[in-house]
Design an enzyme around this catalytic site. Structure first.
Site, PDB file in Angstrom:
ATOM      1  N   ASP A 233     -22.571  21.594  13.553  1.00 55.89           N
ATOM      2  CA  ASP A 233     -23.289  22.261  12.589  1.00 55.89           C
ATOM      3  C   ASP A 233     -23.724  23.777  13.078  1.00 55.89           C
ATOM      4  O   ASP A 233     -24.148  24.437  12.157  1.00 55.89           O
ATOM      5  CB  ASP A 233     -24.730  21.593  12.055  1.00 55.89           C
ATOM      6  CG  ASP A 233     -25.689  21.608  13.250  1.00 55.89           C
ATOM      7  OD1 ASP A 233     -25.178  21.541  14.474  1.00 55.89           O
ATOM      8  OD2 ASP A 233     -26.956  21.769  13.026  1.00 55.89           O
TER       9      ASP A 233
ATOM     10  N   TYR B  93     -21.754  31.057  21.152  1.00 52.25           N
ATOM     11  CA  TYR B  93     -21.434  30.415  22.383  1.00 52.25           C
ATOM     12  C   TYR B  93     -20.413  31.352  23.166  1.00 52.25           C
ATOM     13  O   TYR B  93     -20.359  31.130  24.305  1.00 52.25           O
ATOM     14  CB  TYR B  93     -20.993  29.111  22.015  1.00 52.25           C
ATOM     15  CG  TYR B  93     -22.163  28.100  21.913  1.00 52.25           C
ATOM     16  CD1 TYR B  93     -22.765  27.336  22.833  1.00 52.25           C
ATOM     17  CD2 TYR B  93     -22.816  27.672  20.438  1.00 52.25           C
ATOM     18  CE1 TYR B  93     -23.591  26.340  22.456  1.00 52.25           C
ATOM     19  CE2 TYR B  93     -23.734  27.092  20.168  1.00 52.25           C
ATOM     20  CZ  TYR B  93     -24.342  26.289  21.344  1.00 52.25           C
ATOM     21  OH  TYR B  93     -25.328  25.410  21.209  1.00 52.25           O
TER      22      TYR B  93
END
Length: 447
Positions: free
Chosen positions: A174, A269
């Site tokens: 998600d 990330y």
């Protein structure tokens, strides 16, 4: 709205997760689109699950007494007569996550749950348990679908591709949706559901090519790029009122990540791969993300569960709000159950979805979800920068699964040594040797 009179049976594998109560609340709010007849929890930690399960039993009694609820540590009881399995397990719990974060930092490498050596260690721990859950599902409920969001998703997905290629399992994450929810707010829309998008990459390792208004088709990408270049994905105000400091830093740092390729919008990330030295410099080896969770979220969730059980009521509980993570999973279940072919992200074998990446790479791309699973939507070519980074990271992930399959120390060392977050092979070996000791109960016996 519901298209027929069917009701579904769901088991949450990982019933003791701190995310479980919030997910249950969202399931109950979504009975108009995904009606339940039965909800079960499964966990191999009976004590932890009981804390969550006893509180949820009160929530269910107050809000949906017609739905049968139970929790168990018996796989046969848990996986019999279910339509959907929700995979939310953490092998080794937070104790092992703490090692994933702290051991790399000891050697000047950033420790993170799903990236670098920590992510690979977690992935190797998870493979056996995910395969086990798939096998239980196929034995006791062969027509069920498993929606897995247990990390490390890329490595788990590669293991599924190799060892259970025909299993009815869909691996999802998600995080891109959470970022798209921020994009929606930045663009003056209500939620991620108001956006359409082109996205490609790997799990926690991807890029948006384009973001548009779902209804009008207006291209929102230029405006979003301008905003992200200055602010990252930080929204602030009421939206970020409860955002923790470490996440605030992550969302803001996206501005620096964006500069490396202004033709796309990045997943946050990527900061760990682009700026590993910065991440290490700004990390506290004695107090990592795991410590923050134990001090805040876990204490908060278990404390609230204890209060509910003590008072015998769940009125005014802390989960009575809309949660993107839970909404997303419910929407996916609805799409599969009612064959709607809605568009969501999945981690799947590439097979041409990114035209210049190997077919057997596990990629994260938009797919159409229906009763027959997922159908990937082609995203064209990866850019030159992305092509190089994807191939390096895919190789690391495949080497981890090689290490599991062959029980090979060398393959795991190669995975660590190749990873972009690790400076050289000697450092990789030191990290791996320490990881071997603490992961002995969970890893195969690497030779």
């Amino acid at each position: 709205m519901v298209e027929d009179n069917r009701k579904f049976s769901v088991v949450i594998a990982g019933g003791g997760s701190t995310f479980t109560p919030g997910f249950v609340i969202n399931l109950l709010k979504s009975q108009d689109k995904f009606p339940l007849r039965k909800l079960k929890f499964y966990d191999n930690d009976a004590e932890r699950q009981k804390k969550i399960g006893d509180a949820v039993a009160i929530i269910m009694k107050e809000r949906a007494p017609e739905i049968e609820f139970s929790y168990t540590t018996d796989p046969k009881e848990a996986f019999t007569d279910v339509d959907f399995v929700m995979g939310s397990i953490r092998v080794g719990k937070y104790e092992m996550r703490s090692y994933d974060e702290k051991i790399p930092l000891k050697y000047g490498v950033y420790g993170q749950e799903t990236t670098g050596p920590g992510g690979m260690a977690y992935g190797l721990r998870s493979i056996k348990s995910i395969i086990e859950i798939i096998d239980w599902m196929e034995e006791y409920s062969p027509n069920a679908w498993m929606i897995n969001y247990s990390n490390t998703i890329a490595i788990v997905s590669e293991a599924c591709r190799r060892f259970r290629p025909n299993a009815k399992v869909i691996n999802i994450c998600d995080m891109p949706i959470d970022l798209m929810d921020r994009m929606a707010v930045i663009a003056g829309r209500k939620s991620f559901k108001d956006l359409d998008f082109k996205y490609y990459g790997l799990n926690h390792f991807g890029w948006w090519k384009e973001v548009r208004d779902r209804k009008t088709g207006e291209d929102l990408t230029p405006m979003l790029k301008e905003y992200v270049a200055k602010n990252g994905y930080w929204v602030g105000g009421e939206y970020d009122e409860h955002t923790e400091a470490s996440w605030e830093a992550t969302f803001k740092e996206a501005a620096e990540v964006y500069q490396l390729d202004p033709t796309t919008l990045p997943n946050t990330y990527l900061q760990y791969y682009y700026f590993p030295q910065y991440e290490v410099k700004n990390a506290d080896p004695k107090h990592t993300r795991t410590d923050e969770i134990l001090e805040y979220r876990q204490k908060l969730v278990f404390g609230e569960c204890e209060r509910i059980v003590k008072e015998g009521t769940a009125k005014g509980n802390l989960w009575d709000y809309s949660e993107v993570h839970s909404e997303y999973i419910v929407d996916i279940c609805h799409a599969i159950a009612y064959n709607t072919h809605e568009k969501f992200l999945a981690n799947i074998p590439n097979n041409g979805a990114i035209s210049n990446i190997a077919d057997d790479a596990i990629v994260e791309v938009p797919c159409l979800f229906g009763a027959d699973g997922v159908q990937p939507i082609c995203q064209g070519e990866a850019g030159r920068l992305q092509y190089g980074m994807i191939n390096e990271q895919v190789t690391c992930e495949k080497l981890v699964v090689d290490a599991y399959e062959q029980k090979s120390y060398v393959k795991m060392l190669e995975a660590f040594a190749l990873n972009k977050t690790v400076p050289d092979a000697s450092v990789a070996k030191k990290i791996l040797d320490d990881m071997m000791v603490v992961n002995k109960p969970y890893w195969p016996d690497l030779k």
